[in-house]
Scaffold this motif. Sequence first.
Motif, PDB file in Angstrom:
ATOM      1  N   GLN A   6       0.818  -1.208   0.000  1.00 24.78           N
ATOM      2  CA  GLN A   6       0.000   0.000   0.000  1.00 24.78           C
ATOM      3  C   GLN A   6       0.860   1.270   0.000  1.00 24.78           C
ATOM      4  O   GLN A   6       0.495   2.272  -0.605  1.00 24.78           O
ATOM      5  CB  GLN A   6      -0.966   0.030   1.196  1.00 24.78           C
ATOM      6  CG  GLN A   6      -2.008   1.125   1.011  1.00 24.78           C
ATOM      7  CD  GLN A   6      -3.048   1.196   2.098  1.00 24.78           C
ATOM      8  OE1 GLN A   6      -3.085   0.384   3.017  1.00 24.78           O
ATOM      9  NE2 GLN A   6      -3.917   2.193   2.004  1.00 24.78           N
ATOM     10  N   LEU A   7       1.994   1.207   0.661  1.00 28.80           N
ATOM     11  CA  LEU A   7       2.885   2.365   0.641  1.00 28.80           C
ATOM     12  C   LEU A   7       3.317   2.679  -0.788  1.00 28.80           C
ATOM     13  O   LEU A   7       3.345   3.844  -1.197  1.00 28.80           O
ATOM     14  CB  LEU A   7       4.116   2.093   1.516  1.00 28.80           C
ATOM     15  CG  LEU A   7       3.848   1.902   3.009  1.00 28.80           C
ATOM     16  CD1 LEU A   7       5.088   1.349   3.697  1.00 28.80           C
ATOM     17  CD2 LEU A   7       3.411   3.209   3.653  1.00 28.80           C
ATOM     18  N   SER A   8       3.652   1.639  -1.542  1.00 26.16           N
ATOM     19  CA  SER A   8       4.070   1.862  -2.931  1.00 26.16           C
ATOM     20  C   SER A   8       2.902   2.381  -3.762  1.00 26.16           C
ATOM     21  O   SER A   8       3.075   3.251  -4.622  1.00 26.16           O
ATOM     22  CB  SER A   8       4.640   0.584  -3.546  1.00 26.16           C
ATOM     23  OG  SER A   8       3.638  -0.398  -3.721  1.00 26.16           O
ATOM     24  N   GLU A   9       1.708   1.855  -3.503  1.00 18.32           N
ATOM     25  CA  GLU A   9       0.531   2.349  -4.229  1.00 18.32           C
ATOM     26  C   GLU A   9       0.315   3.836  -3.964  1.00 18.32           C
ATOM     27  O   GLU A   9      -0.028   4.602  -4.876  1.00 18.32           O
ATOM     28  CB  GLU A   9      -0.714   1.567  -3.823  1.00 18.32           C
ATOM     29  CG  GLU A   9      -0.717   0.122  -4.305  1.00 18.32           C
ATOM     30  CD  GLU A   9      -1.884  -0.651  -3.716  1.00 18.32           C
ATOM     31  OE1 GLU A   9      -3.022  -0.461  -4.172  1.00 18.32           O
ATOM     32  OE2 GLU A   9      -1.641  -1.457  -2.788  1.00 18.32           O
ATOM     33  N   ASN A  10       0.522   4.244  -2.731  1.00 13.63           N
ATOM     34  CA  ASN A  10       0.358   5.661  -2.409  1.00 13.63           C
ATOM     35  C   ASN A  10       1.368   6.524  -3.137  1.00 13.63           C
ATOM     36  O   ASN A  10       1.050   7.607  -3.627  1.00 13.63           O
ATOM     37  CB  ASN A  10       0.511   5.885  -0.904  1.00 13.63           C
ATOM     38  CG  ASN A  10      -0.642   5.291  -0.131  1.00 13.63           C
ATOM     39  OD1 ASN A  10      -1.663   4.949  -0.724  1.00 13.63           O
ATOM     40  ND2 ASN A  10      -0.482   5.160   1.161  1.00 13.63           N
ATOM     41  N   SER A  11       2.593   6.032  -3.200  1.00 19.60           N
ATOM     42  CA  SER A  11       3.625   6.804  -3.893  1.00 19.60           C
ATOM     43  C   SER A  11       3.311   6.906  -5.377  1.00 19.60           C
ATOM     44  O   SER A  11       3.361   7.995  -5.965  1.00 19.60           O
ATOM     45  CB  SER A  11       5.001   6.168  -3.668  1.00 19.60           C
ATOM     46  OG  SER A  11       6.011   6.968  -4.236  1.00 19.60           O
ATOM     47  N   VAL A  12       2.946   5.764  -5.971  1.00 20.69           N
ATOM     48  CA  VAL A  12       2.635   5.746  -7.404  1.00 20.69           C
ATOM     49  C   VAL A  12       1.490   6.702  -7.716  1.00 20.69           C
ATOM     50  O   VAL A  12       1.496   7.415  -8.724  1.00 20.69           O
ATOM     51  CB  VAL A  12       2.278   4.317  -7.865  1.00 20.69           C
ATOM     52  CG1 VAL A  12       1.618   4.330  -9.237  1.00 20.69           C
ATOM     53  CG2 VAL A  12       3.515   3.439  -7.880  1.00 20.69           C
ATOM     54  N   ALA A  13       0.502   6.735  -6.824  1.00 19.80           N
ATOM     55  CA  ALA A  13      -0.665   7.593  -7.054  1.00 19.80           C
ATOM     56  C   ALA A  13      -0.335   9.066  -6.875  1.00 19.80           C
ATOM     57  O   ALA A  13      -1.151   9.932  -7.219  1.00 19.80           O
ATOM     58  CB  ALA A  13      -1.793   7.193  -6.101  1.00 19.80           C
ATOM     59  N   ASN A  14       0.836   9.354  -6.335  1.00 19.95           N
ATOM     60  CA  ASN A  14       1.210  10.746  -6.059  1.00 19.95           C
ATOM     61  C   ASN A  14       2.553  11.081  -6.684  1.00 19.95           C
ATOM     62  O   ASN A  14       3.437  11.629  -6.025  1.00 19.95           O
ATOM     63  CB  ASN A  14       1.242  10.985  -4.542  1.00 19.95           C
ATOM     64  CG  ASN A  14      -0.140  11.026  -3.940  1.00 19.95           C
ATOM     65  OD1 ASN A  14      -0.835  12.039  -4.034  1.00 19.95           O
ATOM     66  ND2 ASN A  14      -0.565   9.919  -3.355  1.00 19.95           N
ATOM     67  N   ARG A  15       2.666  10.740  -7.941  1.00 21.59           N
ATOM     68  CA  ARG A  15       3.849  11.122  -8.723  1.00 21.59           C
ATOM     69  C   ARG A  15       5.165  10.641  -8.090  1.00 21.59           C
ATOM     70  O   ARG A  15       6.188  11.288  -8.234  1.00 21.59           O
ATOM     71  CB  ARG A  15       3.894  12.654  -8.869  1.00 21.59           C
ATOM     72  CG  ARG A  15       4.022  13.078 -10.302  1.00 21.59           C
ATOM     73  CD  ARG A  15       3.517  14.461 -10.553  1.00 21.59           C
ATOM     74  NE  ARG A  15       3.986  14.858 -11.869  1.00 21.59           N
ATOM     75  CZ  ARG A  15       5.055  15.612 -12.090  1.00 21.59           C
ATOM     76  NH1 ARG A  15       5.733  16.057 -11.058  1.00 21.59           N
ATOM     77  NH2 ARG A  15       5.430  15.914 -13.312  1.00 21.59           N
ATOM     78  N   SER A  16       5.084   9.499  -7.418  1.00 21.60           N
ATOM     79  CA  SER A  16       6.274   8.892  -6.817  1.00 21.60           C
ATOM     80  C   SER A  16       6.835   9.704  -5.654  1.00 21.60           C
ATOM     81  O   SER A  16       8.031   9.656  -5.395  1.00 21.60           O
ATOM     82  CB  SER A  16       7.370   8.662  -7.873  1.00 21.60           C
ATOM     83  OG  SER A  16       6.872   7.946  -8.973  1.00 21.60           O
ATOM     84  N   ARG A  17       6.000  10.411  -4.963  1.00 17.58           N
ATOM     85  CA  ARG A  17       6.524  11.171  -3.820  1.00 17.58           C
ATOM     86  C   ARG A  17       6.898  10.218  -2.677  1.00 17.58           C
ATOM     87  O   ARG A  17       6.416   9.096  -2.598  1.00 17.58           O
ATOM     88  CB  ARG A  17       5.521  12.209  -3.333  1.00 17.58           C
ATOM     89  CG  ARG A  17       4.325  11.694  -2.597  1.00 17.58           C
ATOM     90  CD  ARG A  17       3.575  12.896  -1.987  1.00 17.58           C
ATOM     91  NE  ARG A  17       2.306  12.499  -1.408  1.00 17.58           N
ATOM     92  CZ  ARG A  17       2.168  11.994  -0.189  1.00 17.58           C
ATOM     93  NH1 ARG A  17       3.222  11.829   0.587  1.00 17.58           N
ATOM     94  NH2 ARG A  17       0.973  11.647   0.267  1.00 17.58           N
ATOM     95  N   PRO A  18       7.813  10.679  -1.795  1.00 18.61           N
ATOM     96  CA  PRO A  18       8.261   9.816  -0.699  1.00 18.61           C
ATOM     97  C   PRO A  18       7.145   9.560   0.310  1.00 18.61           C
ATOM     98  O   PRO A  18       6.401  10.465   0.663  1.00 18.61           O
ATOM     99  CB  PRO A  18       9.415  10.600  -0.065  1.00 18.61           C
ATOM    100  CG  PRO A  18       9.239  12.004  -0.503  1.00 18.61           C
ATOM    101  CD  PRO A  18       8.532  11.967  -1.810  1.00 18.61           C
ATOM    102  N   ILE A  19       7.063   8.320   0.752  1.00 16.46           N
ATOM    103  CA  ILE A  19       6.065   7.904   1.736  1.00 16.46           C
ATOM    104  C   ILE A  19       6.812   7.283   2.915  1.00 16.46           C
ATOM    105  O   ILE A  19       7.652   6.393   2.716  1.00 16.46           O
ATOM    106  CB  ILE A  19       5.106   6.830   1.153  1.00 16.46           C
ATOM    107  CG1 ILE A  19       4.496   7.298  -0.166  1.00 16.46           C
ATOM    108  CG2 ILE A  19       4.040   6.448   2.170  1.00 16.46           C
ATOM    109  CD1 ILE A  19       3.461   8.380  -0.050  1.00 16.46           C
ATOM    110  N   ASP A  20       6.500   7.740   4.115  1.00 17.57           N
ATOM    111  CA  ASP A  20       7.131   7.168   5.300  1.00 17.57           C
ATOM    112  C   ASP A  20       6.686   5.726   5.499  1.00 17.57           C
ATOM    113  O   ASP A  20       5.526   5.388   5.285  1.00 17.57           O
ATOM    114  CB  ASP A  20       6.721   7.954   6.548  1.00 17.57           C
ATOM    115  CG  ASP A  20       7.357   9.327   6.579  1.00 17.57           C
ATOM    116  OD1 ASP A  20       6.877  10.170   7.356  1.00 17.57           O
ATOM    117  OD2 ASP A  20       8.325   9.552   5.837  1.00 17.57           O
ATOM    118  N   VAL A  21       7.617   4.889   5.951  1.00 15.92           N
ATOM    119  CA  VAL A  21       7.275   3.523   6.326  1.00 15.92           C
ATOM    120  C   VAL A  21       7.083   3.503   7.837  1.00 15.92           C
ATOM    121  O   VAL A  21       7.954   3.958   8.575  1.00 15.92           O
ATOM    122  CB  VAL A  21       8.395   2.532   5.946  1.00 15.92           C
ATOM    123  CG1 VAL A  21       8.009   1.114   6.360  1.00 15.92           C
ATOM    124  CG2 VAL A  21       8.679   2.594   4.452  1.00 15.92           C
TER     125      VAL A  21
END
Lengths: 445, 445
Positions: free
Chosen positions: A410-425
């Motif tokens: 899901q973290l990767s999905e969030n990044s992909v949906a937002n132009r590859s922005r960084p997502i905290d784990v």
Amino acid sequence: MSETYHRRDILQMGTAAGVGLAAGALGSTPPARKMIRVGFVGCGGRSQDLIPVLLALPGVKILALCDIDEAHLARAQDTVVKAGQPKPEGYSRGETDYRRLCDRSDLDLVINATPWQYHAAIALAAMNAGKDTATEVPAAVTIEECWQLVETSEKTGKRCIILENACYLRESLLIMNLIQKGVLGEPLYAEAGYLHDLRAVKFNTVPIGEPWRLDHTIRRNGNLYPTHAMGPVAWWLDINRGDRLDHLVSMSTKSRSMKEFAVKTFGPSDARSNTTYAQGDVNTTLLYTEMGREIILHFNTSTPQVKEGLLRVQCTKGTFNSHMDEIFVEGRSNRSDSPDWLDHDYAEPTAEYRKQYDPKLWQRMEKQTGVGSHDGIDYMELYRLIKCLQEGREPDIDVYDAASWSAISQLSENSVANRSRPIDVPDFTRGRWKTRPRLDVDAID
Amino acid sequence: MSETYHRRDILQMGTAAGVGLAAGALGSTPPARKMIRVGFVGCGGRSQDLIPVLLALPGVKILALCDIDEAHLARAQDTVVKAGQPKPEGYSRGETDYRRLCDRSDLDLVINATPWQYHAAIALAAMNAGKDTATEVPAAVTIEECWQLVETSEKTGKRCIILENACYLRESLLIMNLIQKGVLGEPLYAEAGYLHDLRAVKFNTVPIGEPWRLDHTIRRNGNLYPTHAMGPVAWWLDINRGDRLDHLVSMSTKSRSMKEFAVKTFGPSDARSNTTYAQGDVNTTLLYTEMGREIILHFNTSTPQVKEGLLRVQCTKGTFNSHMDEIFVEGRSNRSDSPDWLDHDYAEPTAEYRKQYDPKLWQRMEKQTGVGSHDGIDYMELYRLIKCLQEGREPDIDVYDAASWSAISQLSENSVANRSRPIDVPDFTRGRWKTRPRLDVDAID
């Protein structure tokens, strides 16, 4: 949105429980048990690999089986009987009948190999009913499910293991050994992938299809299956045991190949040829760890290609490339004699290192690798799990691994949906990653 | 900060000039010229590869040389004389004497092979003085310099070429050919890298060191040398000729290996062992294109490793992995007979494809590849440049390529400095990428 994912306050769970949990990982180690009584949920294709392995391990009894498909259930019961055990009780009353199985008083361990979206629910039901549990990969689909697994495991004191067999690959354990023995120095960069043409599997045009995967491909876009790559890497880098995942960025290409396959296979007017498949053909995720290392995970189950895991590390003293079957160790591998910087060093073949650093587990298990598919790693993952439970030790893989590795989806999905922005784990260990002991490759035995 | 990088308004340059420029790429094609008169700036190590190639090409005269080091200048003059040409005039009056060289009235082309930070300044001086120019890689260090190159080239009508020899690698042209002939289908994902242990080169402990690189490693952190990887990929994906780079994310590991090398080589109290090296040991950049493709560029010049370019593509019909020397083409490469999805297809060795799709340029040039280093690609890049100028055609590589490929440096540094957040890539073509004709691999001849 990211606030949802961050550390859940231990106070949320009540102060007393919180203090108790903060004191130790999961309370006391599990008691030793000579016999492990198993309930198995999900008797489809994957169970046909795992159940025979369980039946071959000493001290394992399969008492209960569950599947919504009665024919699959009967087939599994038959397998157990043919191995000389009593016929397990069957649970087949619809999609939630696993709860009745979990509620039995005579089980120690509930294993599940169902479609992905049921994994967490079944694992939670098992733990809440007082059983240790092991789930097929991924352990969870959403971050929320990951947190539920962690919190429930801590609250109940029951173990939740993710059955990530790739951790037991000879290749992966070899790399772990080379790192732990200091041959390669400190790891800086680790790479792994899940590259596997599953178009026919997803569209169910082969005998052992997995059509439930198709829905994920239609609705989601990211690295949907990260744990085969992340498991090995996590063991190389001591993730949750000295290091932790800090943040990630993920990028997907456009989606072309699923639709093209549908058109070619079913014709242009078929519904499947007119569906939008959200999943980009190729996805790449970069993860940064707290200790400043980088991980790259590849994911592609949609295009024509050869199946590849692409295991590779770059460390302070050298490199290992599994795909190329090459190793380079400074001061040991072939050096170019030329002072000309345009000349360069040459990698060595790995044969000598494989002999010298062959992982203990494989040396022991050489004979038994015929059992199960996946070249023996199914045997090894279950052998290790059962052995640890029998001896009252912590399993090799625990709920923090299950959560961290699975959360990447899901973290990767969030990044992909937002132009590859960084997502905290999220730090599922809540700081304990700093002190939890490293997994010793020689103790994986 | 990103506003500085975005499209520069053509109005900034004056309306009439803007309209004229909008109408065509760089005005008319260059006139045909039998003899190309060259001024060469920077007579260090790299010039010892390039000058002999120029001297071997028909219709090239080297009239002027420039270097702040008089011994290097003399050595280069000597090389030209030995090849039977008159002694070129020397320019050695300090760091800006290249301007006097550029101001000569008898030059057609100014080539420079100086340390990176001078490339753009020299190219600008050459174009402003009415000469076409070719610069070693990277063409520029900052985005601002990239824009200056583009604007100056458009304003003066002079060409600015980046001497990216990797574009001419047989491997790279083979991949380009396989893609253009439809064998692999449409590219989705392309991968390339610059992995080269340059610690001794940067610290100047080898005969042909490049100590000016050290300062970049101290001050900067990103992909500092992207064009060897980006050049080939750009030709496979028609970047600026049907597709364009849209945005990127970049991640670096911590920095360990430069300091460790210094301590080991110079001792712990040496100033170099007590310097902070900003450049992370391993850097990875993901780029997303307007047409939905993904590029990954690797960069590591700091750790012990074998030199690798890691060229790889995944396309809609198959894959090519240069490093593994493997190709997979759906319907053509070995198929597993088993319907079991766990079995998988096998890659083919590339030999047959290399025969059938060997790039035209290499077929022609087979004899001449002895000249220059880098296995003939130095010869080929200069051969193509000179030939195009002599025939009055557009060179294979132009200022938009020089800018796009070089801009990746600072863009990646920005991403690394900001937790790998996405950074827009400027469209240096201002929309013309949609209509500029694709580079035909068969015309690279």
